[in-house]
Design an enzyme around this catalytic site. Sequence first.
Site, PDB file in Angstrom:
ATOM      1  N   ASP A   1      54.052  52.036  37.830  1.00 25.24           N
ATOM      2  CA  ASP A   1      54.516  52.806  36.676  1.00 25.24           C
ATOM      3  C   ASP A   1      55.483  53.943  36.994  1.00 25.24           C
ATOM      4  O   ASP A   1      56.556  54.051  36.404  1.00 25.24           O
ATOM      5  CB  ASP A   1      53.314  53.411  35.936  1.00 25.24           C
TER       6      ASP A   1
ATOM      7  N   GLU B   1      40.994  52.724  43.993  1.00 21.48           N
ATOM      8  CA  GLU B   1      42.199  52.172  43.367  1.00 21.48           C
ATOM      9  C   GLU B   1      43.353  52.125  44.353  1.00 21.48           C
ATOM     10  O   GLU B   1      44.093  51.140  44.428  1.00 21.48           O
ATOM     11  CB  GLU B   1      42.574  53.027  42.154  1.00 21.48           C
TER      12      GLU B   1
END
Length: 420
Positions: A161, A391
């Site tokens: 992103d 993550e």
Amino acid sequence: MSEAAWAILAENDRGGYTVPTAHLYPFQWNWDSAFVAIGFATYDIDRAYRELERLAEGQWDDGMIPHIIFHAPSDTYFPGPEVWGTRHRIPTSGITQPPVFGMALRQVHEAASAAGRPDAVERTRKLFQNALRSHRWWLRARDPEGTGLVSILHPWESGSDNSPAWDEALKRVPTSTKTTIRRKDTGHVDAAMRPRDEDYQRFIHLVDVYRECEWDPARQWEAAPFKIADVQMTGILARSTADLLILAQSLSSPEERGELERMHQVLTEGLARRWRQDLSRFVSRDLVSHRDVEAPTQACFIPLVALTLDDQQRRAIRSEIKRWLDGMVVGVPSTAPFSPAFEPKRYWRGPVWAVVNWLISDGLRMNGSEDLAREIEQGTVQAIERAGFCEYFDPTTGEGLGGGTFSWTAAAYLVLSQRS
């Protein structure tokens, strides 16, 4: 550790689909689920198929597989379905994500066939058609001029992103929005590990623009202030197309096989043209400014999964990857550590992602660098064993960052630990 990985996938199961992690990402994400399906295929083939089948439920009639499918409501994530305003029969976002689906389908099918499952051909054939429709959408909607490079119209589509690769292009996108921004992510994760507020304002501005286009691909293409012919996306699409071609030998018609062969040729030829010898990596192209995207990010190495490089390219890209690994506790960082944009703890501006390493190591193996692939795989496995199924990871310290108990990190562990 495999038992711990299985436990995380069970914990994140929401009835045939897997959320990336509870609260922070409470829905089904496109490329997350494809990687998770490959992880499931190492021990539960039925569940691997089900993951892809639930993902296919969100496919639009035009062939696009959205990046988020809102199977069940949740108030822990922004932007939710009310912001996207799509009209699909199941609430979804209006953009897509890297098409790992075809790669996953081949691996699930091969696992099912090796296990002698009688339902393998029938289940794979149905999902093959979903994948083929998706690939047709990519070439029609995101390469309408037939360049052999598919484009992203939103940074979220890339999966990375807030990558420095998008900094220059995002400067053109206004920070004004018609949608009230109510970030939820920073309530779950330290803001220092997440995109900045200014990034979110630009992200949501783009959502506003495309919602006003009523999510029509042709209108979006014309209106897009952000339009990047992306080597990471094209590399994954080309690899998925090659995997579909292998499945097509026994599952599809000669016409479909010919169509896939033409797709593959167009994509690999387009991708090959993006090699920059002076940078020792592949580069994307900004279709608005007509300039190369030279920011050194992980995207530059993803074409390895789709192309057979010549000897000079192999030596150059191998040396470049080793330069990125130098001095790191774990690699490959998502932004080169020598880049001024490098931030070792902020999302896609430096941290190491297990699935990216999975792709890069696959590409290195395809191109004869087994030793470097093994080094990256072993480093990834060791980082997970030290810090847990996080993550992402700080490449300079090995610290686990972002969301915890992360599904695709568990899937990556199940696959990569079998290799190292």
